[in-house]
Motif scaffolding. Structure first.
Motif, PDB file in Angstrom:
ATOM      1  N   LEU A  70     -15.694  -6.925  -1.133  1.00  0.00           N
ATOM      2  CA  LEU A  70     -15.383  -8.255  -0.631  1.00  0.00           C
ATOM      3  C   LEU A  70     -14.030  -8.682  -1.158  1.00  0.00           C
ATOM      4  O   LEU A  70     -13.558  -8.173  -2.175  1.00  0.00           O
ATOM      5  N   PHE A  71     -13.397  -9.636  -0.469  1.00  0.00           N
ATOM      6  CA  PHE A  71     -12.103 -10.177  -0.889  1.00  0.00           C
ATOM      7  C   PHE A  71     -11.053  -9.068  -0.951  1.00  0.00           C
ATOM      8  O   PHE A  71     -10.374  -8.888  -1.961  1.00  0.00           O
ATOM      9  N   LYS A 109       0.130 -11.738  -1.787  1.00  0.00           N
ATOM     10  CA  LYS A 109      -1.094 -11.404  -1.066  1.00  0.00           C
ATOM     11  C   LYS A 109      -2.315 -11.517  -1.963  1.00  0.00           C
ATOM     12  O   LYS A 109      -3.343 -12.061  -1.580  1.00  0.00           O
ATOM     13  N   GLU A 110      -2.192 -10.964  -3.194  1.00  0.00           N
ATOM     14  CA  GLU A 110      -3.326 -11.029  -4.110  1.00  0.00           C
ATOM     15  C   GLU A 110      -3.618 -12.458  -4.508  1.00  0.00           C
ATOM     16  O   GLU A 110      -4.772 -12.843  -4.666  1.00  0.00           O
ATOM     17  N   PHE A 124     -10.668 -11.970   6.109  1.00  0.00           N
ATOM     18  CA  PHE A 124     -10.893 -13.407   6.288  1.00  0.00           C
ATOM     19  C   PHE A 124     -10.619 -13.873   7.698  1.00  0.00           C
ATOM     20  O   PHE A 124     -11.171 -14.875   8.138  1.00  0.00           O
ATOM     21  N   THR A 174      -7.583  -7.173   0.082  1.00  0.00           N
ATOM     22  CA  THR A 174      -6.235  -7.488   0.561  1.00  0.00           C
ATOM     23  C   THR A 174      -5.768  -6.459   1.576  1.00  0.00           C
ATOM     24  O   THR A 174      -4.743  -6.630   2.211  1.00  0.00           O
ATOM     25  N   ALA A 202      -8.446  -9.417  -6.359  1.00  0.00           N
ATOM     26  CA  ALA A 202      -9.691 -10.157  -6.157  1.00  0.00           C
ATOM     27  C   ALA A 202     -10.786  -9.274  -5.580  1.00  0.00           C
ATOM     28  O   ALA A 202     -11.955  -9.637  -5.584  1.00  0.00           O
ATOM     29  N   TRP A 243       2.998  -8.045  -2.599  1.00  0.00           N
ATOM     30  CA  TRP A 243       1.616  -7.850  -3.046  1.00  0.00           C
ATOM     31  C   TRP A 243       1.162  -8.964  -3.974  1.00  0.00           C
ATOM     32  O   TRP A 243      -0.001  -9.358  -3.968  1.00  0.00           O
ATOM     33  N   THR A 287      -5.527 -14.057  -1.737  1.00  0.00           N
ATOM     34  CA  THR A 287      -6.904 -13.570  -1.693  1.00  0.00           C
ATOM     35  C   THR A 287      -7.715 -14.129  -2.840  1.00  0.00           C
ATOM     36  O   THR A 287      -8.886 -14.482  -2.669  1.00  0.00           O
TER      37      THR A 287
END
Lengths: 330, 221
Positions: free
Chosen positions: A137-138, B187-188, A165, A140, B85, B184, B191
């Protein structure tokens, strides 16, 4: 298998070109004008020319050749859609062809997550649908779904790339119910339930969007609700039938669901029958309780306080009812 | 020389990273844990909204292909330094409240650190301003999470860790890889903010009622 619009030449098996033969389609003889020697020529074939073709030797009526001609088209680029209506369990993808091919097609779907290949399990029903369970889950890393469609005349494909998402979209709320509220001509009580496909509403709460309008108007009114599965509309036009719909969305991510099934409801209105009982309960006098709307309501107003502090509200709402009805009578 | 600049980098980070370590005990004492969780949740939503604008501006500053919507690069090994995440679904479900909060605390502390370094390097005044504002809000989030942990009696995770990269690891050897690092990071961060909303939703439901009622009694409800 042949393409629509193609020119088809059928040979009668191993027979010579100048042999005498008869061709049939689905048992019916074919006119000689379509023959070039013993070859059957079909120009610009259409869908209606699909069928069982057979070739018989002229005199002996031996069957020399037989084939089933299927006229169709190679597949156009398929339409693919992926959606997570059961977050965080996973997502499903469904597809279809924009135009029929009239011949059998096979679909092959592949899902790649970063470097990992995932298996999309095909659903029994509906067909043309498969689902994937999330392991992580979650993420990127985007998911890339490729759908290839193949048939005997050609192939085509389409790809979708998306973030976890982005595809979250719940199903619409279920069991939407709208009821009038007794003694409140401007209220409607609406309640609904979370869509049953949403697995964890406690950890993944939904928020809701309610829209309503009287049938006679085009403009919707909207209310966004971040909590609860019910709402009372307090500004309904008295006596008008309303159409009401609800949509759902994950509190934080994704997009709104489609609108729920529409429900209809009309706010509570005083009726002479009702008024009799109302008047008896709320008034100490019982004079003219069986007449029309207007007199009894004004009477309640004239009499002053009926339900304590609710009197003003009663007067006002009664006045509105009168106004509404007078509008009807204009 | 690269050695000098690397030394400055690590020093900068060490200095900047010690800032969020202050525990916010005073704040949390006044609020019930339930209310702090709600506030932390609201903060993550606010930050997520802020980040959308910030990321848009920053990616435009980086230029193509970073600002293209379908830019989907493979994740390089060097990107593993940024706290991710991503988590196994069952593992995430089974996290204890303490572990859940600690993961958030650690992640944002480190992300804040990285962002602050970014802030120091970035070109335009507008970007610096936005980044500074975002960092301030992000620090607020770290403090808020710390507050929740304290009010629930959990120890704060040991400092926001050493500087994000051991001195031996190379800084981005070229401009493009540096931009990839930035990509990145954003992006992280995005998230994580989505994940935190879900983490705090779960915590909202699970905050022990005893803690909440204690606070309410203290306030004379």
């Amino acid at each position: 298998y042949e393409r629509v619009g193609a020119d088809v030449t059928m040979k009668c098996g191993s027979m010579d070109w100048d042999a005498a033969v008869t061709w049939t389609v689905n048992g019916t003889d074919i006119d000689e004008s379509h023959l070039n020697g013993s070859y059957l020529i079909l120009k610009n074939v259409g869908l209606s020319q699909s069928g069982q073709y057979a070739c018989y030797e002229g005199s002996s009526w031996h069957l020399k050749y037989q084939t089933f001609l299927r006229v169709g088209t190679p597949p156009k680029e398929p339409v693919l859609m992926c959606r997570s209506n059961n977050y965080p369990k996973g997502f499903y993808c469904s597809w279809h062809l924009p135009t029929p091919t009239y011949i059998p097609n096979t679909f092959n779907i592949s899902v790649v997550h970063g470097t990992k290949d995932m298996v999309c399990e095909k659903d029994a029903t509906p067909k043309n649908r498969c689902h994937i369970r999330y392991i992580q889950l979650f993420s990127t890393v985007k998911y890339k779904v490729t759908l290839t469609v193949t048939n005997p005349l050609g192939k085509n494909f389409t790809t979708l790339t998306f973030d976890e998402f982005a595809i979250v979209k719940p199903d619409p709320p279920e069991s939407v119910v709208a009821k009038p509220v007794p003694n409140n001509p401007r209220r409607l009580e609406v309640s609904w339930q979370n869509p049953s496909s949403w697995p964890e509403p406690e950890s993944f709460p939904l928020k809701f969007f309610l829209r309503y309008r009287p049938l006679i108007l085009d403009q919707w009114q909207h209310v966004e609700l971040s909590d609860g599965t019910s709402h009372t509309i307090t500004d309904a036009y008295a006596g008008k039938e309303y159409i009401i719909q609800v949509a759902a969305k994950d509190n934080d991510i994704g997009t709104w669901s489609d609108w729920s099934v529409a429900v209809h409801a009309t706010p509570w209105t005083e009726e002479p029958k009702h008024l009799t009982t109302e008047a008896q309960i709320t008034e100490t006098t019982s004079a003219s309780t069986s007449s029309f709307m207007a007199p009894p309501t004004t009477k309640i107003c004239d009499k002053g306080a009926v339900v304590g502090s609710g009197a003003v509200a009663v007067c006002w709402t009664a006045g509105l009812v009168v106004a509404a009805y007078s509008v009807l009578f204009i | 020389s690269t050695g000098d600049s690397w030394g400055i980098f690590t020093f900068l980070c060490a200095a900047l990273c010690n800032l969020p370590a202050l525990p916010a005990l005073n704040c949390s004492e006044e609020l019930g844990a339930g209310q702090s969780i709600q506030q932390t949740y609201d903060l993550t939503r606010y930050l997520e909204h802020q980040l959308r604008t910030l990321a848009g501006t920053y990616l435009n500053y980086l230029g193509p292909p970073f600002n293209e919507p379908d830019f989907n690069p493979p994740r390089l090994a060097r990107a593993e330094r940024v706290p991710s995440a991503t988590v196994d679904l069952d593992l995430w479900r089974g996290l204890t409240d303490n572990a859940r909060l600690a993961a958030n605390y650690r992640a944002y502390s480190r992300l804040l650190c990285y962002l602050r370094v970014l802030d120091g390097q970035v070109g335009t005044a507008e970007l610096r301003h936005r980044l500074a504002h975002f960092c301030a809000s992000l620090q607020g989030l770290v403090l808020s999470i710390g507050g929740v942990m304290s009010s629930l009696g959990y120890p704060l995770p040991a400092g926001p860790a050493a500087p994000p990269a051991p001195p031996g690891a190379p800084a981005a050897p070229n401009d493009f890889l540096k931009k990839m690092d930035d990509f990145w990071l954003l992006k992280e961060l995005q998230t994580w903010l989505w994940r935190s909303a879900k983490d705090f939703n779960r915590l909202k439901k699970k905050v022990p009622p005893a803690v909440v009622t204690l606070r309410l009694e203290a306030r004379g409800f």
